[in-house]
Design a protein around this motif. Sequence first.
Motif, short mmCIF file in Angstrom:
data_model
loop_
_atom_site.label_atom_id
_atom_site.label_comp_id
_atom_site.label_asym_id
_atom_site.label_seq_id
_atom_site.Cartn_x
_atom_site.Cartn_y
_atom_site.Cartn_z
N TRP A 1 106.74 -89.06 53.97
CA TRP A 1 105.72 -89.43 54.94
C TRP A 1 104.36 -89.06 54.38
N GLU A 2 103.55 -90.04 54.15
CA GLU A 2 102.22 -89.82 53.61
C GLU A 2 101.25 -89.47 54.75
N TYR A 3 100.29 -88.61 54.46
CA TYR A 3 99.28 -88.25 55.45
C TYR A 3 97.92 -88.10 54.76
N GLU A 4 96.91 -88.11 55.57
CA GLU A 4 95.55 -87.84 55.08
C GLU A 4 94.89 -86.91 56.08
N GLU A 5 94.40 -85.78 55.57
CA GLU A 5 93.70 -84.80 56.41
C GLU A 5 92.38 -84.47 55.74
N GLU A 6 91.31 -84.73 56.43
CA GLU A 6 89.96 -84.43 55.94
C GLU A 6 89.73 -85.02 54.55
N VAL B 1 91.87 -85.71 52.24
CA VAL B 1 92.85 -85.29 51.22
C VAL B 1 94.21 -85.88 51.58
N ARG B 2 94.82 -86.57 50.62
CA ARG B 2 96.13 -87.18 50.85
C ARG B 2 97.23 -86.28 50.33
N GLY B 3 98.37 -86.38 50.99
CA GLY B 3 99.57 -85.67 50.58
C GLY B 3 100.77 -86.32 51.23
N VAL B 4 101.93 -85.75 51.00
CA VAL B 4 103.15 -86.22 51.65
C VAL B 4 103.94 -85.05 52.19
N GLU B 5 104.70 -85.33 53.22
CA GLU B 5 105.71 -84.41 53.71
C GLU B 5 107.03 -85.07 53.36
N THR B 6 107.95 -84.30 52.77
CA THR B 6 109.21 -84.86 52.32
C THR B 6 110.32 -83.82 52.34
N ASN B 7 111.54 -84.32 52.31
CA ASN B 7 112.71 -83.45 52.21
C ASN B 7 113.49 -83.72 50.92
N ILE C 1 103.61 -81.94 49.60
CA ILE C 1 103.22 -82.07 48.20
C ILE C 1 101.86 -82.75 48.17
N GLY C 2 100.93 -82.18 47.43
CA GLY C 2 99.60 -82.77 47.31
C GLY C 2 99.36 -83.21 45.87
N GLY C 3 98.12 -83.48 45.55
CA GLY C 3 97.77 -83.91 44.20
C GLY C 3 98.39 -85.26 43.88
N ASP C 4 98.93 -85.40 42.67
CA ASP C 4 99.60 -86.64 42.27
C ASP C 4 101.03 -86.59 42.80
N TYR C 5 101.17 -86.70 44.11
CA TYR C 5 102.47 -86.53 44.75
C TYR C 5 103.47 -87.60 44.36
N GLU C 6 103.01 -88.79 44.04
CA GLU C 6 103.98 -89.82 43.62
C GLU C 6 104.64 -89.41 42.30
N ALA C 7 103.89 -88.87 41.36
CA ALA C 7 104.47 -88.42 40.08
C ALA C 7 105.48 -87.31 40.33
N GLU C 8 105.16 -86.37 41.22
CA GLU C 8 106.09 -85.27 41.50
C GLU C 8 107.36 -85.79 42.19
#
Length: 82
Positions: free
Chosen positions: A43-48, A50-56, A66-73
């Motif tokens: 689940w991708e989100y944007e706060e202020e 800054v983009r990141g994802v919440e994942t299991n 996970i933030g930063g280059d979350y797709e690579a991670e």
Amino acid sequence: MENQRLSRVRNFLEERGWKYQYTEEDGCGSLDFDYRGVPYHVWEYEEEGVRGVETNLRHGGRQEEIGGDYEAEILEIMKDWH
């Protein structure tokens, strides 16, 4: 733009032939899929601004952000699955 989010992860899933459900709302993408009978989500989100994802993906039943280059991670995590 619709269907532009999480494109590297979606491409990986498609290359593997794994079925997934993709939705996009307010410029953030969401992926749900099963692998070996376990349901996963990204689940991708944007706060202020800054983009990141919440994942299991890493811990199955436990969420992590996970933030930063979350797709690579995400791709690194999934490439280790056999």
